[in-house]
Write a protein that holds these residues in place. Structure first.
Motif, mmCIF file in Angstrom:
data_model
loop_
_atom_site.group_PDB
_atom_site.id
_atom_site.type_symbol
_atom_site.label_atom_id
_atom_site.label_comp_id
_atom_site.label_asym_id
_atom_site.label_seq_id
_atom_site.Cartn_x
_atom_site.Cartn_y
_atom_site.Cartn_z
ATOM 1 N N ILE A 36 0.841 -1.205 0.000
ATOM 2 C CA ILE A 36 0.000 0.000 0.000
ATOM 3 C C ILE A 36 0.873 1.251 0.000
ATOM 4 O O ILE A 36 0.621 2.206 -0.741
ATOM 5 C CB ILE A 36 -0.965 -0.010 1.209
ATOM 6 N N ILE A 37 1.921 1.235 0.813
ATOM 7 C CA ILE A 37 2.837 2.382 0.889
ATOM 8 C C ILE A 37 3.648 2.511 -0.399
ATOM 9 O O ILE A 37 3.721 3.586 -0.994
ATOM 10 C CB ILE A 37 3.764 2.246 2.114
ATOM 11 N N ARG A 38 4.277 1.427 -0.828
ATOM 12 C CA ARG A 38 5.146 1.433 -2.015
ATOM 13 C C ARG A 38 4.389 1.847 -3.282
ATOM 14 O O ARG A 38 4.874 2.649 -4.066
ATOM 15 C CB ARG A 38 5.773 0.050 -2.208
ATOM 16 N N ASP A 39 3.198 1.308 -3.454
ATOM 17 C CA ASP A 39 2.417 1.595 -4.665
ATOM 18 C C ASP A 39 1.599 2.877 -4.541
ATOM 19 O O ASP A 39 0.849 3.222 -5.442
ATOM 20 C CB ASP A 39 1.496 0.418 -4.992
ATOM 21 N N LYS A 40 1.752 3.551 -3.408
ATOM 22 C CA LYS A 40 1.049 4.814 -3.164
ATOM 23 C C LYS A 40 -0.456 4.676 -3.398
ATOM 24 O O LYS A 40 -1.077 5.471 -4.099
ATOM 25 C CB LYS A 40 1.644 5.940 -4.007
ATOM 26 N N ILE A 41 -1.007 3.628 -2.799
ATOM 27 C CA ILE A 41 -2.443 3.361 -2.914
ATOM 28 C C ILE A 41 -3.208 4.544 -2.340
ATOM 29 O O ILE A 41 -2.945 4.977 -1.228
ATOM 30 C CB ILE A 41 -2.822 2.062 -2.172
ATOM 31 N N LYS A 42 -4.134 5.069 -3.117
ATOM 32 C CA LYS A 42 -4.910 6.235 -2.689
ATOM 33 C C LYS A 42 -6.295 5.868 -2.183
ATOM 34 O O LYS A 42 -6.913 6.639 -1.459
ATOM 35 C CB LYS A 42 -5.039 7.226 -3.848
ATOM 36 N N TYR A 43 -6.801 4.700 -2.611
ATOM 37 C CA TYR A 43 -8.166 4.315 -2.250
ATOM 38 C C TYR A 43 -8.222 2.867 -1.782
ATOM 39 O O TYR A 43 -7.515 2.011 -2.303
ATOM 40 C CB TYR A 43 -9.113 4.484 -3.440
#
Length: 92
Positions: A39-46
């Motif tokens: 989630i952090i690495r892929d910069k998950i926004k939602y």
């Protein structure tokens, strides 16, 4: 990111699926850490949060089975919209 586990959204939204398709597979702490790192690495926004699922498998409540990941989501994301029994969370 789908929580606790509706992998169909990855296909529908043309997204790379999570390594673990549901929290059942990511029950161990190392697996929850891997989900958080993704989630952090892929910069998950939602986050698509399925409110209808309270125990994805074998009666163990989702919030207990995946306590670390659940806590991470609740602290770092804010609910912005409800569609049926899905709650959409947005990164703080």
């Amino acid at each position: 990111f789908s929580f606790p586990g509706d992998p169909i959204f990855y296909a529908l939204l043309n997204q790379t699926p999570s390594f673990y398709p549901s929290i059942y597979e990511s029950t161990p702490i190392y697996a929850q850490d891997k989900q958080i790192d993704q989630i952090i690495r892929d910069k998950i926004k939602y986050i698509i949060f399925n409110n209808k699922s309270t125990a994805i498998q074998d009666g163990v409540p989702d919030k207990i089975r995946s306590r670390k990941l659940y806590k991470f989501i609740i602290i770092n994301f804010t609910p912005i919209k409800k569609i049926g029994y899905f709650q959409i969370f947005k990164k703080n």
